[in-house]
Design an enzyme around this catalytic site. Structure first.
Site, PDB file in Angstrom:
ATOM      1  N   LYS A   9      23.950 -35.491  42.393  1.00 52.88           N
ATOM      2  CA  LYS A   9      23.972 -36.361  41.217  1.00 52.88           C
ATOM      3  C   LYS A   9      22.640 -36.252  40.456  1.00 52.88           C
ATOM      4  O   LYS A   9      21.640 -35.737  40.991  1.00 52.88           O
ATOM      5  CB  LYS A   9      24.235 -37.801  41.662  1.00 52.88           C
ATOM      6  N   TYR A  49      35.688 -40.001  38.306  1.00 54.94           N
ATOM      7  CA  TYR A  49      35.904 -41.361  38.801  1.00 54.94           C
ATOM      8  C   TYR A  49      37.067 -41.947  38.014  1.00 54.94           C
ATOM      9  O   TYR A  49      36.871 -42.598  36.999  1.00 54.94           O
ATOM     10  CB  TYR A  49      34.634 -42.205  38.620  1.00 54.94           C
ATOM     11  N   ARG A 113      30.631 -35.199  54.643  1.00 57.82           N
ATOM     12  CA  ARG A 113      30.434 -36.655  54.590  1.00 57.82           C
ATOM     13  C   ARG A 113      29.424 -37.107  55.659  1.00 57.82           C
ATOM     14  O   ARG A 113      28.611 -37.980  55.416  1.00 57.82           O
ATOM     15  CB  ARG A 113      31.762 -37.407  54.831  1.00 57.82           C
ATOM     16  N   THR A 119      27.552 -44.674  51.927  1.00 61.31           N
ATOM     17  CA  THR A 119      27.306 -44.933  50.505  1.00 61.31           C
ATOM     18  C   THR A 119      25.979 -45.644  50.255  1.00 61.31           C
ATOM     19  O   THR A 119      25.237 -45.285  49.349  1.00 61.31           O
ATOM     20  CB  THR A 119      28.463 -45.813  49.944  1.00 61.31           C
ATOM     21  N   ARG A 130      21.338 -39.197  52.467  1.00 60.93           N
ATOM     22  CA  ARG A 130      21.086 -40.512  51.861  1.00 60.93           C
ATOM     23  C   ARG A 130      20.068 -41.315  52.676  1.00 60.93           C
ATOM     24  O   ARG A 130      19.281 -42.081  52.123  1.00 60.93           O
ATOM     25  CB  ARG A 130      22.406 -41.280  51.708  1.00 60.93           C
ATOM     26  N   ASN A 150      22.531 -42.673  45.017  1.00 60.13           N
ATOM     27  CA  ASN A 150      22.530 -42.177  46.400  1.00 60.13           C
ATOM     28  C   ASN A 150      22.633 -40.656  46.480  1.00 60.13           C
ATOM     29  O   ASN A 150      23.115 -40.106  47.456  1.00 60.13           O
ATOM     30  CB  ASN A 150      23.630 -42.870  47.202  1.00 60.13           C
ATOM     31  N   HIS A 153      27.579 -36.942  45.604  1.00 56.46           N
ATOM     32  CA  HIS A 153      28.990 -37.289  45.717  1.00 56.46           C
ATOM     33  C   HIS A 153      29.609 -36.298  46.680  1.00 56.46           C
ATOM     34  O   HIS A 153      29.338 -35.095  46.584  1.00 56.46           O
ATOM     35  CB  HIS A 153      29.721 -37.195  44.378  1.00 56.46           C
ATOM     36  N   GLU A 164      39.445 -33.209  42.908  1.00 56.23           N
ATOM     37  CA  GLU A 164      38.099 -33.224  42.319  1.00 56.23           C
ATOM     38  C   GLU A 164      37.582 -31.813  42.000  1.00 56.23           C
ATOM     39  O   GLU A 164      36.888 -31.619  41.007  1.00 56.23           O
ATOM     40  CB  GLU A 164      37.129 -33.921  43.265  1.00 56.23           C
TER      41      GLU A 164
HETATM   42  O1  CDP Z   1      30.147 -41.946  47.129  1.00 57.53           O
HETATM   43  P1  CDP Z   1      30.945 -42.624  48.214  1.00 57.53           P
HETATM   44  O2  CDP Z   1      32.264 -41.940  48.481  1.00 57.53           O
HETATM   45  O3  CDP Z   1      30.138 -42.825  49.458  1.00 57.53           O
HETATM   46  O4  CDP Z   1      31.252 -44.097  47.684  1.00 57.53           O
HETATM   47  P2  CDP Z   1      32.439 -44.663  46.746  1.00 57.53           P
HETATM   48  O5  CDP Z   1      32.934 -45.920  47.368  1.00 57.53           O
HETATM   49  O6  CDP Z   1      33.446 -43.607  46.462  1.00 57.53           O
HETATM   50  O7  CDP Z   1      31.668 -45.046  45.406  1.00 57.53           O
HETATM   51  C1  CDP Z   1      31.307 -44.088  44.470  1.00 57.53           C
HETATM   52  C2  CDP Z   1      29.892 -44.339  44.015  1.00 57.53           C
HETATM   53  O8  CDP Z   1      29.826 -45.590  43.332  1.00 57.53           O
HETATM   54  C3  CDP Z   1      28.851 -44.459  45.105  1.00 57.53           C
HETATM   55  O9  CDP Z   1      28.387 -43.206  45.597  1.00 57.53           O
HETATM   56  C4  CDP Z   1      27.758 -45.234  44.413  1.00 57.53           C
HETATM   57  O10 CDP Z   1      26.949 -44.395  43.608  1.00 57.53           O
HETATM   58  C5  CDP Z   1      28.567 -46.165  43.516  1.00 57.53           C
HETATM   59  N1  CDP Z   1      28.766 -47.503  44.107  1.00 57.53           N
HETATM   60  C6  CDP Z   1      27.877 -48.512  43.799  1.00 57.53           C
HETATM   61  O11 CDP Z   1      26.945 -48.294  43.054  1.00 57.53           O
HETATM   62  N2  CDP Z   1      28.057 -49.758  44.302  1.00 57.53           N
HETATM   63  C7  CDP Z   1      29.068 -50.008  45.110  1.00 57.53           C
HETATM   64  N3  CDP Z   1      29.231 -51.220  45.579  1.00 57.53           N
HETATM   65  C8  CDP Z   1      29.976 -49.000  45.456  1.00 57.53           C
HETATM   66  C9  CDP Z   1      29.799 -47.753  44.938  1.00 57.53           C
HETATM   67 MG    MG Z   2      33.893 -41.742  47.152  1.00 60.63          MG
END
Ligand code: CDP
Ligand code: MG
Length: 192
Positions: A9, A49, A113, A119, A130, A150, A153, A164
């Site tokens: 990112k 997204y 992952r 996350t 991360r 973070n 992605h 994706e």
């Molecule tokens: O990226 P990941 O799959 O771990 O998390 P996600 O649940 O798919 O969320 C996508 C992205 O949204 C995260 O990587 C964060 O950058 C952001 N996010 C956030 O800022 N605050 C949250 N409560 C959940 C997600």
């Molecule tokens: Mg995700």
């Protein structure tokens, strides 16, 4: 054999972590079959997204649960929270260039992952990207009204990966070649 999408990112690119991050994936034996730098626009970001309701709910749910753990009761529903985060994600993903990668290998989705970590960087163990390179948290993100930065992605499952990859790469941009260690990694144990 699986393929998965990784985005380094904009914060990862701005912090000069591209090489360090790619190295960690590459070292495992995963093969880079697609790679490019992209300055994403809103349209691309919103394809990535999506406004799929179940995804929005699950993203929202994560935040509500984390807030609850900190003793904070949020008055938004998971869906409302998910929608709010999606809006913020649009500006995060488009703020400066990102690097998109397609990685291929045995159970690539899960492996990537694991290397990436959870996350919320504050919950990400050392050794994960991360965990090692970010001090961000849900709390800080909420306070500053921005999403958690973070760095990465990574697709969550093979179906998501398939969708994706198409958002970022066309067929001609995905390459077929052999890594020199493939014969060793994928060799059969029994002599023919
Ligand atoms: O990226 P990941 O799959 O771990 O998390 P996600 O649940 O798919 O969320 C996508 C992205 O949204 C995260 O990587 C964060 O950058 C952001 N996010 C956030 O800022 N605050 C949250 N409560 C959940 C997600
Ligand atoms: Mg995700």
């Amino acid at each position: 054999m699986e393929r998965t999408l990784v985005l380094i990112k904009p914060d990862g690119v701005q912090r000069g972590l591209v090489g360090e991050i790619i190295k960690r994936f590459e070292n495992t034996g995963l093969k880079i079959v697609g790679m490019k730098m992209v300055y994403a626009d809103e349209k691309r970001a919103s394809k990535h997204y999506t406004d799929d309701e179940s995804w929005l709910k699950s993203v929202g749910e994560k935040t509500l649960k984390s807030a609850e753990k900190r003793g904070i009761k949020m008055d938004r529903t998971a869906l409302e929270q998910g929608k709010w985060i999606r809006e913020l994600l649009m500006s995060y993903l488009t703020m400066s260039p990102l690097v998109a990668l397609v990685l291929e290998g045995n159970e690539a989705v899960g492996k990537v992952r694991l290397i990436t970590g959870p996350t919320n960087p504050q919950e990400a163990p050392p050794g994960t990207i991360r965990g090692d390179f970010s001090v961000d948290s849900y709390q800080l993100g909420d306070q500053l009204e921005r999403p958690i930065q973070n760095l990465i992605h990574a697709s969550e499952n093979p179906k998501e990966a398939e969708r994706e990859i198409k958002v970022w790469f066309n067929k001609e941009e995905l390459h077929f070649f052999k890594r020199v260690d493939e014969d060793l990694i994928y060799r059969k144990g029994k002599k023919e």
